[in-house]
Design an enzyme around this catalytic site. Sequence first.
Site, short mmCIF file in Angstrom:
data_model
loop_
_atom_site.label_atom_id
_atom_site.label_comp_id
_atom_site.label_asym_id
_atom_site.label_seq_id
_atom_site.Cartn_x
_atom_site.Cartn_y
_atom_site.Cartn_z
N SER A 1 -19.91 46.96 -23.61
CA SER A 1 -20.51 46.17 -22.52
C SER A 1 -21.57 47.04 -21.83
O SER A 1 -21.26 48.13 -21.36
CB SER A 1 -19.47 45.80 -21.49
OG SER A 1 -18.44 45.05 -22.07
N GLU B 1 -22.98 49.29 -16.75
CA GLU B 1 -21.70 49.98 -16.97
C GLU B 1 -21.97 51.30 -17.68
O GLU B 1 -21.32 52.31 -17.47
CB GLU B 1 -20.78 49.10 -17.83
CG GLU B 1 -19.34 49.59 -17.83
CD GLU B 1 -18.59 49.27 -19.08
OE1 GLU B 1 -18.65 50.09 -20.02
OE2 GLU B 1 -17.95 48.22 -19.13
N ARG C 1 -13.78 49.85 -13.89
CA ARG C 1 -14.76 50.72 -14.57
C ARG C 1 -15.29 51.80 -13.61
O ARG C 1 -16.49 52.08 -13.56
CB ARG C 1 -15.94 49.90 -15.11
CG ARG C 1 -15.60 48.90 -16.17
CD ARG C 1 -15.12 49.56 -17.45
NE ARG C 1 -15.01 48.59 -18.53
CZ ARG C 1 -13.95 47.80 -18.72
NH1 ARG C 1 -12.90 47.89 -17.91
NH2 ARG C 1 -13.93 46.95 -19.72
#
Length: 337
Positions: free
Chosen positions: A237, A333, A162
């Site tokens: 998420s 995130e 990520r």
Amino acid sequence: MKIEYHKSLKEYNTFGIDVTAAKFVQITSESELKDILLKEVQEPLFVLSGGSNMLLTKNIDALVLYIAIKGISIQEESDSFVLLSVNAGENWHDFVQYCIKNNYGGLENLSLIPGYVGSAPIQNIGAYGVELKDTLVSCEAINITTGKKQLFSNKDCQFGYRNSIFKNEGKGKYIITRVIFRLTKKDHILNTSYGAIKKALADKGITKPTIKDVSEAVIQIRKSKLPDPLEIGNSGSFFKNPVISKDHFFKLQRSYPTIPFYKVDESAMKVPAAWLIEQCGFKGKRWGDAGVHKKQALVLVNYNNATGKEILDLAKRIQKAIKEKFDIFLETEVNII
Ligand code: EPU
């Protein structure tokens, strides 16, 4: 190009947060983008793509550039592969479905991820054992200060979990306009190692899956666990799965023998943030219109009219509880604006 003033961004972010942009313009071509960058040199800019990985906590006092440049073209192909050039404003899932329809393999595990193609490299989107970096050849971006086009090879993008150069030293410096993918036309390399995919295929009696079968399995899994942003505001998420040292992990395992984990390397382990959040009792809880999804504890949701600040306060409470109970800091995130 029409500039709009005090425009609500509620429809432009998947969390459905109702903040406004001081100025807003929709960009449909690279030349429009270059023009506006030349004209508005003094203006603070804010680049908006699919709005699927951000939490807006305040009005945007800037010129919002909504990147809606569309188009997919074949750059090169042989019997076995195709190089596709895809403009930044293409919807990610529609593009994946286009690949499935044309029998281009490599992106099937990334079905149903919200957002646009142009923002996919920024956080190296990933799901079910596959990441964007596995098929991305390069991407083109406009340098905001010089207005010049720059090509980033896969290596230049410095992809990680990520993560990419666009979240680090390149942050705020570039606008991605196009992404080039290398996809297979035959002998597709399927990744069905993820337990839920295996189960979904087995339940249907599929032993030799096609890319379409894998895509449908992923869609079914995502629909069963993750809320549809069109129904309940969310950004997938909210936190990253934390990576901790082996010593730290073994210490936790003594107190919590069922703690799930994935080995990262000889010295580090990754643990699911969703499990940590669930252990702290947040799963399915709701405060006003802000909550933690009932089927996936890693997903924070806006049931209706939560403000970005209310969602952020909830995220901070979760971070604090997890720090206290497990001595782990959960990194977000989602980009907090
Ligand atoms: N779990 C819980 N409680 C929950 C949900 C999960 O304890 O409410 C535990 C279970 O042990 C489960 C484990 O967490 O086995 C992992 O859960 P899941 O398979 O749902 O995946 P995740 O680690 O929570 C990551 C990605 C998702 C991606 C899935 C599948 C991150 C931050 N998230 O989630 O990506 O779809 O794996 O590959 O890495 C996103 O980035 O927005 C996203 C949705």
